[in-house]
Design a protein around this motif. Structure first.
Motif, PDB file in Angstrom:
ATOM      1  N   VAL A 164       2.002  -3.665 -13.523  1.00 22.33           N
ATOM      2  CA  VAL A 164       3.255  -4.338 -13.843  1.00 22.33           C
ATOM      3  C   VAL A 164       3.457  -5.468 -12.830  1.00 22.33           C
ATOM      4  CG1 VAL A 164       5.729  -4.067 -14.230  1.00 22.33           C
ATOM      5  CG2 VAL A 164       4.187  -2.136 -14.660  1.00 22.33           C
ATOM      6  N   PRO A 165       3.060  -6.703 -13.196  1.00 25.62           N
ATOM      7  CA  PRO A 165       3.280  -7.821 -12.272  1.00 25.62           C
ATOM      8  C   PRO A 165       4.770  -7.928 -11.938  1.00 25.62           C
ATOM      9  CG  PRO A 165       1.988  -8.513 -14.170  1.00 25.62           C
ATOM     10  CD  PRO A 165       2.476  -7.127 -14.456  1.00 25.62           C
ATOM     11  N   GLY A 166       5.048  -8.161 -10.695  1.00 20.11           N
ATOM     12  CA  GLY A 166       6.444  -8.260 -10.281  1.00 20.11           C
ATOM     13  C   GLY A 166       6.973  -6.981  -9.664  1.00 20.11           C
ATOM     14  N   MET A 167       6.231  -5.881  -9.794  1.00 18.58           N
ATOM     15  CA  MET A 167       6.653  -4.635  -9.142  1.00 18.58           C
ATOM     16  C   MET A 167       6.544  -4.836  -7.636  1.00 18.58           C
ATOM     17  SD  MET A 167       7.424  -1.974 -11.168  1.00 18.58           S
ATOM     18  CE  MET A 167       7.131  -0.557 -10.148  1.00 18.58           C
ATOM     19  N   LYS A 168       7.601  -4.533  -6.933  1.00 17.44           N
ATOM     20  CA  LYS A 168       7.625  -4.707  -5.477  1.00 17.44           C
ATOM     21  C   LYS A 168       7.089  -3.487  -4.745  1.00 17.44           C
ATOM     22  CE  LYS A 168       9.795  -8.707  -5.477  1.00 17.44           C
ATOM     23  NZ  LYS A 168       8.993  -9.685  -6.111  1.00 17.44           N
ATOM     24  N   CYS A 169       7.030  -2.349  -5.450  1.00 19.81           N
ATOM     25  CA  CYS A 169       6.504  -1.135  -4.841  1.00 19.81           C
ATOM     26  C   CYS A 169       5.647  -0.412  -5.874  1.00 19.81           C
ATOM     27  CB  CYS A 169       7.634  -0.241  -4.341  1.00 19.81           C
ATOM     28  SG  CYS A 169       8.768   0.284  -5.630  1.00 19.81           S
ATOM     29  N   ASN A 170       4.909   0.569  -5.420  1.00 24.53           N
ATOM     30  CA  ASN A 170       4.035   1.344  -6.291  1.00 24.53           C
ATOM     31  C   ASN A 170       4.678   2.706  -6.529  1.00 24.53           C
ATOM     32  OD1 ASN A 170       1.978  -0.709  -6.128  1.00 24.53           O
ATOM     33  ND2 ASN A 170       1.661   0.002  -4.047  1.00 24.53           N
ATOM     34  N   LEU A 171       4.647   3.160  -7.780  1.00 25.23           N
ATOM     35  CA  LEU A 171       5.310   4.408  -8.136  1.00 25.23           C
ATOM     36  C   LEU A 171       4.329   5.418  -8.717  1.00 25.23           C
ATOM     37  CD1 LEU A 171       8.461   2.952  -9.949  1.00 25.23           C
ATOM     38  CD2 LEU A 171       8.271   3.686  -7.566  1.00 25.23           C
ATOM     39  N   LEU A 172       4.431   6.643  -8.238  1.00 23.52           N
ATOM     40  CA  LEU A 172       3.716   7.759  -8.842  1.00 23.52           C
ATOM     41  C   LEU A 172       4.745   8.605  -9.575  1.00 23.52           C
ATOM     42  CD1 LEU A 172       1.263   8.914  -6.030  1.00 23.52           C
ATOM     43  CD2 LEU A 172       0.661   7.911  -8.231  1.00 23.52           C
ATOM     44  N   SER A 173       4.508   8.843 -10.843  1.00 18.39           N
ATOM     45  CA  SER A 173       5.419   9.633 -11.662  1.00 18.39           C
ATOM     46  C   SER A 173       5.214  11.116 -11.378  1.00 18.39           C
ATOM     47  CB  SER A 173       5.146   9.348 -13.143  1.00 18.39           C
ATOM     48  OG  SER A 173       5.772  10.305 -13.946  1.00 18.39           O
ATOM     49  N   VAL A 174       6.261  11.770 -10.897  1.00 15.33           N
ATOM     50  CA  VAL A 174       6.191  13.205 -10.637  1.00 15.33           C
ATOM     51  C   VAL A 174       5.871  13.945 -11.931  1.00 15.33           C
ATOM     52  CG1 VAL A 174       7.533  15.242  -9.937  1.00 15.33           C
ATOM     53  CG2 VAL A 174       7.721  13.113  -8.630  1.00 15.33           C
ATOM     54  N   GLY A 175       6.523  13.536 -13.034  1.00 11.84           N
ATOM     55  CA  GLY A 175       6.274  14.184 -14.327  1.00 11.84           C
ATOM     56  C   GLY A 175       4.814  14.108 -14.746  1.00 11.84           C
ATOM     57  N   LYS A 176       4.193  12.929 -14.595  1.00 14.73           N
ATOM     58  CA  LYS A 176       2.773  12.775 -14.958  1.00 14.73           C
ATOM     59  C   LYS A 176       1.878  13.610 -14.053  1.00 14.73           C
ATOM     60  CE  LYS A 176       2.697   9.637 -18.278  1.00 14.73           C
ATOM     61  NZ  LYS A 176       2.265   9.955 -19.612  1.00 14.73           N
ATOM     62  N   LEU A 177       2.211  13.676 -12.771  1.00 20.96           N
ATOM     63  CA  LEU A 177       1.412  14.488 -11.848  1.00 20.96           C
ATOM     64  C   LEU A 177       1.470  15.964 -12.235  1.00 20.96           C
ATOM     65  CD1 LEU A 177       2.312  12.801  -8.439  1.00 20.96           C
ATOM     66  CD2 LEU A 177       0.133  12.647  -9.664  1.00 20.96           C
ATOM     67  N   LYS A 236       0.808  -1.212   0.000  1.00 18.54           N
ATOM     68  CA  LYS A 236       0.000   0.000   0.000  1.00 18.54           C
ATOM     69  C   LYS A 236       0.847   1.270   0.000  1.00 18.54           C
ATOM     70  CE  LYS A 236      -3.973  -2.053   2.293  1.00 18.54           C
ATOM     71  NZ  LYS A 236      -4.863  -2.027   3.454  1.00 18.54           N
ATOM     72  N   ILE A 237       2.155   1.121   0.088  1.00 20.59           N
ATOM     73  CA  ILE A 237       3.050   2.274   0.112  1.00 20.59           C
ATOM     74  C   ILE A 237       3.300   2.748  -1.321  1.00 20.59           C
ATOM     75  CG2 ILE A 237       5.373   3.061   0.695  1.00 20.59           C
ATOM     76  CD1 ILE A 237       5.338   1.001   2.983  1.00 20.59           C
ATOM     77  N   TRP A 238       3.248   4.052  -1.495  1.00 20.63           N
ATOM     78  CA  TRP A 238       3.509   4.656  -2.800  1.00 20.63           C
ATOM     79  C   TRP A 238       4.742   5.543  -2.704  1.00 20.63           C
ATOM     80  CZ3 TRP A 238       0.844   4.146  -7.420  1.00 20.63           C
ATOM     81  CH2 TRP A 238      -0.302   3.349  -7.362  1.00 20.63           C
ATOM     82  N   PHE A 239       5.554   5.522  -3.748  1.00 17.88           N
ATOM     83  CA  PHE A 239       6.737   6.362  -3.812  1.00 17.88           C
ATOM     84  C   PHE A 239       6.566   7.365  -4.935  1.00 17.88           C
ATOM     85  CE2 PHE A 239       8.230   2.406  -1.944  1.00 17.88           C
ATOM     86  CZ  PHE A 239       8.963   2.871  -0.853  1.00 17.88           C
ATOM     87  N   LEU A 240       6.884   8.620  -4.654  1.00 12.45           N
ATOM     88  CA  LEU A 240       6.954   9.631  -5.705  1.00 12.45           C
ATOM     89  C   LEU A 240       8.288   9.456  -6.398  1.00 12.45           C
ATOM     90  CD1 LEU A 240       5.606  12.815  -3.902  1.00 12.45           C
ATOM     91  CD2 LEU A 240       4.563  11.644  -5.840  1.00 12.45           C
ATOM     92  N   ASP A 241       8.266   9.294  -7.711  1.00 12.42           N
ATOM     93  CA  ASP A 241       9.489   9.017  -8.461  1.00 12.42           C
ATOM     94  C   ASP A 241       9.646  10.030  -9.580  1.00 12.42           C
ATOM     95  OD1 ASP A 241      11.580   7.963  -9.989  1.00 12.42           O
ATOM     96  OD2 ASP A 241      10.955   5.895  -9.623  1.00 12.42           O
ATOM     97  N   SER A 242      10.684  10.833  -9.495  1.00 14.66           N
ATOM     98  CA  SER A 242      10.917  11.840 -10.537  1.00 14.66           C
ATOM     99  C   SER A 242      11.586  11.232 -11.768  1.00 14.66           C
ATOM    100  CB  SER A 242      11.787  12.978  -9.989  1.00 14.66           C
ATOM    101  OG  SER A 242      13.034  12.463  -9.556  1.00 14.66           O
TER     102      SER A 242
END
Length: 169
Positions: free
Chosen positions: A145-158, A81-87
């Motif tokens: 993306v099956p196999g992703m260990k974490c959830n990513l939010l794209s800073v660029g898309k936001l 359930k943890i999301w990371f902001l990824d630039s």
């Protein structure tokens, strides 16, 4: 067991009830208790429960051993359930398909990772975030993306969608 209830909290309640029932000279076997606990868990625990049932160890399984297995799964659920902001990522990505709404399985693509390996995105969908103020926020076109260990939010898309991203030191 409630959706937001912890494994340890639920099992503690069960143990109190078992103690009360045994206080009235009622007979409860470990198997009866284990089976009752196994029936109470949400669908997030289904694969753990099925694996235990298929192992044919219910006759000898102790409640403590069951709790250990369930708590491991509980940790995995919390971590997912943890999301990371990824630039550095170009798309929002998630490893849990069950959270997505409005799937589009025709949008398959490869995702290249930092180590030059790649994973296959199998679909896209929308995810709803429930805000602390009671509001809802929908993020669209999230790659599954099956196999992703974490959830990513794209800073660029936001930022493209009009969000402001601030970093505090």
């Amino acid at each position: 067991m409630g959706e937001d209830e912890k494994v340890a909290e639920y099992v503690s309640k069960v143990q109190k009830l078992v103690h009360l029932i045994k206080g009235y000279s009622e007979s409860l076997t470990d198997k009866m208790i284990v089976e009752k606990v196994m029936r109470a868990f949400t669908s997030h625990f289904d694969h753990v429960i099925v694996a235990i049932q298929k192992s044919n160890q219910i006759e000898t399984l102790k409640l403590e051993d069951l709790v250990s297995s369930l708590e491991v799964q509980e940790i995995r659920i919390v971590e997912s359930k943890i999301w990371f902001l990824d630039s550095g990522c170009s798309n929002h990505m998630i490893g849990q398909k069950v959270w997505l709404r409005y799937f589009n399985e025709s949008k398959m693509s490869k995702v290249k990772l930092v180590d030059n390996s790649s994973l296959q995105a199998e679909s896209t969908g929308n995810i709803v975030f429930y805000m602390s103020n009671g509001g809802k926020l929908m993020i669209k076109d999230v790659l599954y993306v099956p196999g992703m260990k974490c959830n990513l939010l794209s800073v660029g898309k936001l930022v493209e969608k009009g969000f402001s991203v601030f970093r505090k030191d």
